[in-house]
Motif scaffolding. Structure first.
Motif, PDB file in Angstrom:
ATOM      1  N   THR A 241       0.812  -1.213   0.000  1.00  0.00           N
ATOM      2  CA  THR A 241       0.000   0.000   0.000  1.00  0.00           C
ATOM      3  C   THR A 241       0.847   1.265   0.000  1.00  0.00           C
ATOM      4  O   THR A 241       0.390   2.310  -0.441  1.00  0.00           O
ATOM      5  N   ALA A 242       2.101   1.181   0.459  1.00  0.00           N
ATOM      6  CA  ALA A 242       2.950   2.367   0.505  1.00  0.00           C
ATOM      7  C   ALA A 242       3.465   2.763  -0.868  1.00  0.00           C
ATOM      8  O   ALA A 242       3.877   3.898  -1.070  1.00  0.00           O
ATOM      9  N   LEU A 243       3.441   1.843  -1.829  1.00  0.00           N
ATOM     10  CA  LEU A 243       3.979   2.127  -3.157  1.00  0.00           C
ATOM     11  C   LEU A 243       2.893   2.432  -4.189  1.00  0.00           C
ATOM     12  O   LEU A 243       3.206   2.698  -5.345  1.00  0.00           O
ATOM     13  N   LEU A 244       1.634   2.414  -3.786  1.00  0.00           N
ATOM     14  CA  LEU A 244       0.554   2.624  -4.749  1.00  0.00           C
ATOM     15  C   LEU A 244       0.536   4.025  -5.335  1.00  0.00           C
ATOM     16  O   LEU A 244       0.113   4.220  -6.468  1.00  0.00           O
ATOM     17  N   TRP A 245       1.002   5.032  -4.593  1.00  0.00           N
ATOM     18  CA  TRP A 245       0.994   6.404  -5.122  1.00  0.00           C
ATOM     19  C   TRP A 245       1.904   6.534  -6.330  1.00  0.00           C
ATOM     20  O   TRP A 245       1.633   7.337  -7.231  1.00  0.00           O
ATOM     21  N   GLN A 246       2.982   5.752  -6.402  1.00  0.00           N
ATOM     22  CA  GLN A 246       3.872   5.797  -7.571  1.00  0.00           C
ATOM     23  C   GLN A 246       3.167   5.255  -8.806  1.00  0.00           C
ATOM     24  O   GLN A 246       3.319   5.790  -9.904  1.00  0.00           O
ATOM     25  N   ILE A 247       2.389   4.205  -8.633  1.00  0.00           N
ATOM     26  CA  ILE A 247       1.649   3.643  -9.760  1.00  0.00           C
ATOM     27  C   ILE A 247       0.574   4.623 -10.226  1.00  0.00           C
ATOM     28  O   ILE A 247       0.383   4.832 -11.423  1.00  0.00           O
ATOM     29  N   VAL A 248      -0.114   5.250  -9.292  1.00  0.00           N
ATOM     30  CA  VAL A 248      -1.154   6.218  -9.652  1.00  0.00           C
ATOM     31  C   VAL A 248      -0.543   7.390 -10.411  1.00  0.00           C
ATOM     32  O   VAL A 248      -1.079   7.840 -11.431  1.00  0.00           O
ATOM     33  N   LEU A 249       0.587   7.890  -9.955  1.00  0.00           N
ATOM     34  CA  LEU A 249       1.252   8.999 -10.640  1.00  0.00           C
ATOM     35  C   LEU A 249       1.725   8.584 -12.032  1.00  0.00           C
ATOM     36  O   LEU A 249       1.598   9.348 -12.996  1.00  0.00           O
ATOM     37  N   GLY A 250       2.263   7.375 -12.166  1.00  0.00           N
ATOM     38  CA  GLY A 250       2.701   6.884 -13.474  1.00  0.00           C
ATOM     39  C   GLY A 250       1.543   6.745 -14.443  1.00  0.00           C
ATOM     40  O   GLY A 250       1.639   7.136 -15.611  1.00  0.00           O
ATOM     41  N   PHE A 251       0.418   6.201 -13.971  1.00  0.00           N
ATOM     42  CA  PHE A 251      -0.754   6.087 -14.836  1.00  0.00           C
ATOM     43  C   PHE A 251      -1.342   7.459 -15.155  1.00  0.00           C
ATOM     44  O   PHE A 251      -1.916   7.654 -16.230  1.00  0.00           O
ATOM     45  N   PHE A 252      -1.190   8.432 -14.256  1.00  0.00           N
ATOM     46  CA  PHE A 252      -1.631   9.791 -14.555  1.00  0.00           C
ATOM     47  C   PHE A 252      -0.827  10.357 -15.720  1.00  0.00           C
ATOM     48  O   PHE A 252      -1.391  10.971 -16.628  1.00  0.00           O
ATOM     49  N   PHE A 253       0.504  10.178 -15.697  1.00  0.00           N
ATOM     50  CA  PHE A 253       1.336  10.646 -16.815  1.00  0.00           C
ATOM     51  C   PHE A 253       0.910   9.995 -18.125  1.00  0.00           C
ATOM     52  O   PHE A 253       0.720  10.675 -19.139  1.00  0.00           O
TER      53      PHE A 253
ATOM     54  N   PHE B 114       6.159  18.971 -29.231  1.00  0.00           N
ATOM     55  CA  PHE B 114       5.117  18.236 -28.519  1.00  0.00           C
ATOM     56  C   PHE B 114       5.436  16.744 -28.460  1.00  0.00           C
ATOM     57  O   PHE B 114       5.215  16.098 -27.433  1.00  0.00           O
ATOM     58  N   THR B 115       5.951  16.201 -29.538  1.00  0.00           N
ATOM     59  CA  THR B 115       6.322  14.791 -29.544  1.00  0.00           C
ATOM     60  C   THR B 115       7.418  14.517 -28.527  1.00  0.00           C
ATOM     61  O   THR B 115       7.364  13.522 -27.798  1.00  0.00           O
ATOM     62  N   PHE B 116       8.400  15.405 -28.436  1.00  0.00           N
ATOM     63  CA  PHE B 116       9.498  15.224 -27.486  1.00  0.00           C
ATOM     64  C   PHE B 116       8.987  15.284 -26.040  1.00  0.00           C
ATOM     65  O   PHE B 116       9.352  14.439 -25.208  1.00  0.00           O
ATOM     66  N   VAL B 117       8.129  16.254 -25.748  1.00  0.00           N
ATOM     67  CA  VAL B 117       7.581  16.383 -24.394  1.00  0.00           C
ATOM     68  C   VAL B 117       6.732  15.164 -24.043  1.00  0.00           C
ATOM     69  O   VAL B 117       6.835  14.619 -22.938  1.00  0.00           O
ATOM     70  N   PHE B 118       5.923  14.707 -24.983  1.00  0.00           N
ATOM     71  CA  PHE B 118       5.094  13.540 -24.717  1.00  0.00           C
ATOM     72  C   PHE B 118       5.935  12.275 -24.530  1.00  0.00           C
ATOM     73  O   PHE B 118       5.614  11.427 -23.715  1.00  0.00           O
ATOM     74  N   MET B 119       7.010  12.148 -25.267  1.00  0.00           N
ATOM     75  CA  MET B 119       7.895  10.984 -25.103  1.00  0.00           C
ATOM     76  C   MET B 119       8.563  11.005 -23.721  1.00  0.00           C
ATOM     77  O   MET B 119       8.723   9.961 -23.093  1.00  0.00           O
TER      78      MET B 119
ATOM     79  N   VAL C  95      -0.943  11.905 -21.416  1.00  0.00           N
ATOM     80  CA  VAL C  95      -0.385  11.879 -22.771  1.00  0.00           C
ATOM     81  C   VAL C  95      -1.405  11.319 -23.750  1.00  0.00           C
ATOM     82  O   VAL C  95      -1.617  11.884 -24.839  1.00  0.00           O
ATOM     83  N   LEU C  96      -2.054  10.230 -23.393  1.00  0.00           N
ATOM     84  CA  LEU C  96      -3.055   9.646 -24.288  1.00  0.00           C
ATOM     85  C   LEU C  96      -4.228  10.595 -24.504  1.00  0.00           C
ATOM     86  O   LEU C  96      -4.741  10.719 -25.619  1.00  0.00           O
ATOM     87  N   PHE C  97      -4.657  11.298 -23.445  1.00  0.00           N
ATOM     88  CA  PHE C  97      -5.740  12.263 -23.581  1.00  0.00           C
ATOM     89  C   PHE C  97      -5.326  13.401 -24.522  1.00  0.00           C
ATOM     90  O   PHE C  97      -6.097  13.801 -25.394  1.00  0.00           O
ATOM     91  N   CYS C  98      -4.112  13.932 -24.341  1.00  0.00           N
ATOM     92  CA  CYS C  98      -3.652  15.033 -25.201  1.00  0.00           C
ATOM     93  C   CYS C  98      -3.506  14.587 -26.651  1.00  0.00           C
ATOM     94  O   CYS C  98      -3.867  15.328 -27.571  1.00  0.00           O
ATOM     95  N   LEU C  99      -2.981  13.400 -26.876  1.00  0.00           N
ATOM     96  CA  LEU C  99      -2.827  12.912 -28.248  1.00  0.00           C
ATOM     97  C   LEU C  99      -4.187  12.682 -28.900  1.00  0.00           C
ATOM     98  O   LEU C  99      -4.386  13.014 -30.076  1.00  0.00           O
ATOM     99  N   ARG C 100      -5.129  12.142 -28.156  1.00  0.00           N
ATOM    100  CA  ARG C 100      -6.468  11.910 -28.692  1.00  0.00           C
ATOM    101  C   ARG C 100      -7.177  13.231 -28.977  1.00  0.00           C
ATOM    102  O   ARG C 100      -7.838  13.390 -30.002  1.00  0.00           O
TER     103      ARG C 100
END
Length: 184
Positions: free
Chosen positions: A11-23, A60-65, A27-32
């Motif tokens: 449970t202590a490491l879940l915030w890292q996964i949430v932040l990674g999925f947010f990134f 934009f491609t560089f920032v998204f990558m 990116v997917l939202f902006c590309l769409r």
């Protein structure tokens, strides 16, 4: 004597996964959104590679990558720590097994350990929105000093036991072990 083992608290490491999925989601939202707004205008316009649209597209491609790489860098190691049952600190009658930085495995016999040291490290981060907002995180580090070589540092912040539990289990095998930085 029984053996002991300490693993990551999931449970202590879940915030890292949430932040990674947010990134990744951002990116997917902006590309769409960009493909919906622009449509096929880039193919119809026939602009050359030196136009401002091509340079902006490259930026934009560089920032998204970079954001995709940061999201994957947060998600993949954290998923390994959560899903694979790795023992970070484990001990039995023969010796002590630890996983150091980058999950490298070390094994020491009990006679090779000279002393332990407990450190609390504070990291300060200044918020970009305010000159007075300072965020701090505290990491608990347990360096194990060996008789013949350098020390090995283990981050015990997110383990499923406290530092007192870890030191008590190690003291069962090494009753006279010296622990610097801890008042027990």
């Amino acid at each position: 004597m029984t053996e002991f083992r300490y693993r990551y608290r999931k449970t202590a490491l879940l915030w890292q996964i949430v932040l990674g999925f947010f990134f990744l989601g951002f990116v997917l939202f902006c590309l769409r959104t960009a493909s919906f707004i622009l449509g096929d205008t880039a193919n119809i316009s026939g602009h050359s590679d030196s136009s401002p649209f091509a340079i902006a597209g490259f930026m934009f491609t560089f920032v998204f990558m970079i954001m995709i790489a940061a999201g994957l860098w947060l998600i993949i190691p954290t998923l390994i720590k959560i899903l694979v049952p790795l023992n970070i600190i484990a001990g039995d009658e023969q010796g002590l097994s630890v996983r150091g930085p980058w999950l490298k495995n070390y094994y020491f016999s009990w006679s090779d350990i000279d002393y332990l040291r407990y450190e609390k490290r504070l990291s300060y981060y200044r918020s970009s929105n305010s000159r007075h907002t300072v965020l701090e995180t505290m990491n608990e580090i347990l360096p194990i000093k060996l008789l013949q070589s350098k020390s090995v540092r283990i981050n015990v912040t997110y383990l499923d036991g406290s530092i007192d539990d870890i030191v008590a289990d190690i003291r069962r095998y090494l009753p006279n072990i010296k622990v610097n930085g801890l008042d027990i």
